[in-house]
Design a protein around this motif. Structure first.
Motif, PDB file in Angstrom:
ATOM      1  N   ASN A  14       0.840  -1.190   0.000  1.00  0.00           N
ATOM      2  CA  ASN A  14       0.000   0.000   0.000  1.00  0.00           C
ATOM      3  C   ASN A  14       0.881   1.247   0.000  1.00  0.00           C
ATOM      4  N   ASP A  15       0.785   2.070  -1.050  1.00  0.00           N
ATOM      5  CA  ASP A  15       1.624   3.254  -1.179  1.00  0.00           C
ATOM      6  C   ASP A  15       1.374   4.293  -0.093  1.00  0.00           C
ATOM      7  N   ALA A  16       0.277   4.179   0.615  1.00  0.00           N
ATOM      8  CA  ALA A  16      -0.004   5.098   1.714  1.00  0.00           C
ATOM      9  C   ALA A  16       0.569   4.587   3.036  1.00  0.00           C
ATOM     10  N   CYS A  17       1.228   3.441   2.999  1.00  0.00           N
ATOM     11  CA  CYS A  17       1.742   2.829   4.219  1.00  0.00           C
ATOM     12  C   CYS A  17       3.226   2.507   4.092  1.00  0.00           C
ATOM     13  N   HIS A  18       3.556   1.501   3.279  1.00  0.00           N
ATOM     14  CA  HIS A  18       4.937   1.050   3.076  1.00  0.00           C
ATOM     15  C   HIS A  18       5.618   0.638   4.379  1.00  0.00           C
ATOM     16  N   LEU A  19       4.857   0.153   5.331  1.00  0.00           N
ATOM     17  CA  LEU A  19       5.428  -0.332   6.584  1.00  0.00           C
ATOM     18  C   LEU A  19       6.456  -1.423   6.319  1.00  0.00           C
ATOM     19  N   CYS A  39       0.929 -15.483   4.881  1.00  0.00           N
ATOM     20  CA  CYS A  39       0.306 -14.173   5.082  1.00  0.00           C
ATOM     21  C   CYS A  39       0.523 -13.270   3.869  1.00  0.00           C
ATOM     22  N   LYS A  40       1.639 -13.474   3.186  1.00  0.00           N
ATOM     23  CA  LYS A  40       1.880 -12.706   1.958  1.00  0.00           C
ATOM     24  C   LYS A  40       0.773 -12.959   0.947  1.00  0.00           C
ATOM     25  N   GLU A  41       0.389 -14.229   0.812  1.00  0.00           N
ATOM     26  CA  GLU A  41      -0.683 -14.586  -0.124  1.00  0.00           C
ATOM     27  C   GLU A  41      -2.037 -14.127   0.404  1.00  0.00           C
ATOM     28  N   LYS A  42      -2.270 -14.347   1.682  1.00  0.00           N
ATOM     29  CA  LYS A  42      -3.565 -14.007   2.285  1.00  0.00           C
ATOM     30  C   LYS A  42      -3.845 -12.510   2.229  1.00  0.00           C
ATOM     31  N   PHE A  43      -2.807 -11.692   2.536  1.00  0.00           N
ATOM     32  CA  PHE A  43      -3.000 -10.246   2.611  1.00  0.00           C
ATOM     33  C   PHE A  43      -2.494  -9.515   1.369  1.00  0.00           C
ATOM     34  N   GLU A  44      -2.107 -10.252   0.339  1.00  0.00           N
ATOM     35  CA  GLU A  44      -1.666  -9.651  -0.922  1.00  0.00           C
ATOM     36  C   GLU A  44      -0.531  -8.645  -0.714  1.00  0.00           C
ATOM     37  N   ASN A  45       0.468  -9.054   0.061  1.00  0.00           N
ATOM     38  CA  ASN A  45       1.650  -8.233   0.345  1.00  0.00           C
ATOM     39  C   ASN A  45       1.352  -7.012   1.217  1.00  0.00           C
ATOM     40  N   CYS A  46       0.213  -7.004   1.861  1.00  0.00           N
ATOM     41  CA  CYS A  46      -0.155  -5.892   2.741  1.00  0.00           C
ATOM     42  C   CYS A  46       0.096  -6.271   4.204  1.00  0.00           C
ATOM     43  N   CYS A  47       0.223  -5.246   5.052  1.00  0.00           N
ATOM     44  CA  CYS A  47       0.514  -5.489   6.458  1.00  0.00           C
ATOM     45  C   CYS A  47      -0.751  -5.700   7.282  1.00  0.00           C
ATOM     46  N   SER A  48      -1.911  -5.423   6.714  1.00  0.00           N
ATOM     47  CA  SER A  48      -3.148  -5.512   7.485  1.00  0.00           C
ATOM     48  C   SER A  48      -4.355  -5.603   6.554  1.00  0.00           C
ATOM     49  N   GLN A  49      -5.504  -5.916   7.138  1.00  0.00           N
ATOM     50  CA  GLN A  49      -6.728  -5.946   6.365  1.00  0.00           C
ATOM     51  C   GLN A  49      -7.081  -4.550   5.864  1.00  0.00           C
ATOM     52  N   GLU A  50      -6.786  -3.528   6.694  1.00  0.00           N
ATOM     53  CA  GLU A  50      -7.077  -2.153   6.291  1.00  0.00           C
ATOM     54  C   GLU A  50      -6.320  -1.775   5.019  1.00  0.00           C
ATOM     55  N   CYS A  51      -5.040  -2.128   4.975  1.00  0.00           N
ATOM     56  CA  CYS A  51      -4.245  -1.807   3.790  1.00  0.00           C
ATOM     57  C   CYS A  51      -4.672  -2.650   2.589  1.00  0.00           C
ATOM     58  N   GLN A  52      -5.067  -3.879   2.844  1.00  0.00           N
ATOM     59  CA  GLN A  52      -5.534  -4.735   1.751  1.00  0.00           C
ATOM     60  C   GLN A  52      -6.811  -4.163   1.143  1.00  0.00           C
ATOM     61  N   PHE A  91      -7.583  -1.054   1.172  1.00  0.00           N
ATOM     62  CA  PHE A  91      -7.201   0.213   0.545  1.00  0.00           C
ATOM     63  C   PHE A  91      -6.721   0.000  -0.895  1.00  0.00           C
ATOM     64  N   ILE A  92      -5.900  -1.037  -1.134  1.00  0.00           N
ATOM     65  CA  ILE A  92      -5.325  -1.214  -2.472  1.00  0.00           C
ATOM     66  C   ILE A  92      -6.369  -1.625  -3.513  1.00  0.00           C
ATOM     67  N   HIS A  93      -7.579  -2.003  -3.041  1.00  0.00           N
ATOM     68  CA  HIS A  93      -8.640  -2.371  -3.983  1.00  0.00           C
ATOM     69  C   HIS A  93      -9.614  -1.219  -4.246  1.00  0.00           C
ATOM     70  N   LEU A  94      -9.331  -0.065  -3.628  1.00  0.00           N
ATOM     71  CA  LEU A  94     -10.135   1.117  -3.930  1.00  0.00           C
ATOM     72  C   LEU A  94      -9.770   1.639  -5.316  1.00  0.00           C
ATOM     73  N   PRO A  95     -10.656   2.390  -5.959  1.00  0.00           N
ATOM     74  CA  PRO A  95     -10.300   3.015  -7.234  1.00  0.00           C
ATOM     75  C   PRO A  95      -9.040   3.868  -7.079  1.00  0.00           C
ATOM     76  N   GLU A  96      -8.211   3.916  -8.103  1.00  0.00           N
ATOM     77  CA  GLU A  96      -6.929   4.609  -8.013  1.00  0.00           C
ATOM     78  C   GLU A  96      -7.085   6.074  -7.614  1.00  0.00           C
ATOM     79  N   GLU A  97      -8.094   6.743  -8.141  1.00  0.00           N
ATOM     80  CA  GLU A  97      -8.308   8.146  -7.792  1.00  0.00           C
ATOM     81  C   GLU A  97      -8.636   8.307  -6.310  1.00  0.00           C
ATOM     82  N   GLU A  98      -9.407   7.366  -5.769  1.00  0.00           N
ATOM     83  CA  GLU A  98      -9.720   7.406  -4.340  1.00  0.00           C
ATOM     84  C   GLU A  98      -8.471   7.168  -3.512  1.00  0.00           C
TER      85      GLU A  98
END
Length: 343
Positions: A280-285, A293-306, A308-315
């Motif tokens: 998630n470019d808004a995190c980069h933790l 967990c890499k597969e489950k969370f799609e390389n994200c650190c949390s469900q919140e970031c996961q 986030f990355i599925h929101l429209p790019e403009e959002e």
């Protein structure tokens, strides 16, 4: 010739990823007086750029600190050039332990106030008065004495994935915090043998000088740090007292020293020692993530970031606006929710 890069970093990353040229990753440093850091920076930029060097180099009035890669065929030419600089003649070059040649993708040389941010403002402090070097064999011999104290001068996330036997962690986020903490923690041991170590030697060398400045008597530092120790242990058939992985500050994020995994996934708690940055470019933790967990969370650190990355790019762009990630590193002493962005 421009003295900085003008190509987009993504294009450079793609280039190095697809370039089959064998490259060697190297680190080196030297404390010495540089009267005109900007001029020195420009001179070495021209020379290193011609040799195809990539990496990150800091130059300051107190010396040079470099983590770079060079086409393997140019390694000797690089060494020859560095040795033409009087203060660097005979300089030790730490060759990476595990190296795929993809550690860096651009040459970035910056002038800094110091090559290691230490927070020291005492005019009486002198880097010339530093601890004694110990090589791998001497380190092993000294640490066989139960009264010898071994201090790790790296950050908590480096210590977490790998460290020497019986090493003491200085629980802090920055080197400038560690120095006074180390002196305070060792206040009752001023006459004991104290060995300090770090990744490549630059931090523990300065730390050894600081400890002597604070009145400690028998201070040593590991020559060339973990990297040089590991190479010497292999070359000389010595006992390896380091366990786990050595964290490095390039795209590899770690060198495998032993097969032991001494850390845990920050998401599920399973044994793991692979650092990654949240996608998630808004995190980069920066955190440790196992393959599951890499597969489950799609390389994200949390469900919140996961989510986030599925929101429209403009959002995503709107929500990222104004976010300051700072030093966004997982710290087990803090709440796992502290790093989350404000939505």
């Amino acid at each position: 010739m421009p003295l900085h890069n003008r190509i987009s970093r993504q294009e450079l990353k793609d280039r190095i990823a697809n370039d089959p040229t064998p490259r060697t990753t190297i680190s080196f440093y030297q404390y010495f007086a540089i009267e005109e850091p900007v001029l020195f920076r420009n001179e070495i930029y021209r020379a290193l750029n011609e040799l195809g060097v990539m990496g990150r180099i800091y130059v300051a009035k107190e010396g040079i600190n470099a983590q770079i890669s060079v086409p393997t065929e140019n390694f000797e030419a690089l060494k020859a050039y560095l040795y033409t600089i009087p203060a660097l003649n005979g300089l030790r070059l730490n060759i990476a332990v595990n190296d795929d040649g993809k550690s860096f993708y651009v040459l970035d040389i910056k002038v800094r106030e110091k090559i290691v941010a230490d927070g020291i403002d005492d005019p009486g402090f002198d880097m010339a008065n530093k601890g004694r070097y110990v090589n791998a064999q001497e380190f092993n011999e000294l640490t066989n004495d139960p009264d010898t104290i071994v201090i790790d001068m790296r950050n908590h996330y480096e210590f977490e994935v790998g460290h020497f036997e019986k090493a003491i962690e200085i629980p802090s986020d920055t080197f400038r915090e560690q120095l006074p903490m180390a002196a305070d923690m060792m206040a009752e041991n001023k006459d004991k043998n104290i060995i300090m170590y770090c990744t490549g030697g630059i931090r523990c060398e300065k730390a050894s000088a600081y400890m002597l400045h604070k009145g400690f008597k028998n201070v040593f530092h590991l020559e060339g740090g973990i990297i040089n120790y590991t190479n010497l242990v292999k070359e000389q058939g010595l006992e390896n007292k380091f366990h786990g992985k050595n964290f490095v500050f390039d795209q590899r994020l770690g060198e495998r020293i032993t097969d032991e995994v001494i850390a845990n996934c920050h998401q599920c708690g399973k044994p793991a020692d692979t650092h990654t940055n949240c996608v998630n470019d808004a995190c980069h933790l920066l955190f440790i993530q196992c393959e599951e967990c890499k597969e489950k969370f799609e390389n994200c650190c949390s469900q919140e970031c996961q989510d986030f990355i599925h929101l429209p790019e403009e959002e995503q762009k709107r929500l990222r606006s104004g976010i300051d990630k700072g030093r966004n590193v997982f710290n087990k002493s803090k709440s796992r929710l502290q790093h989350k962005m404000n939505k």
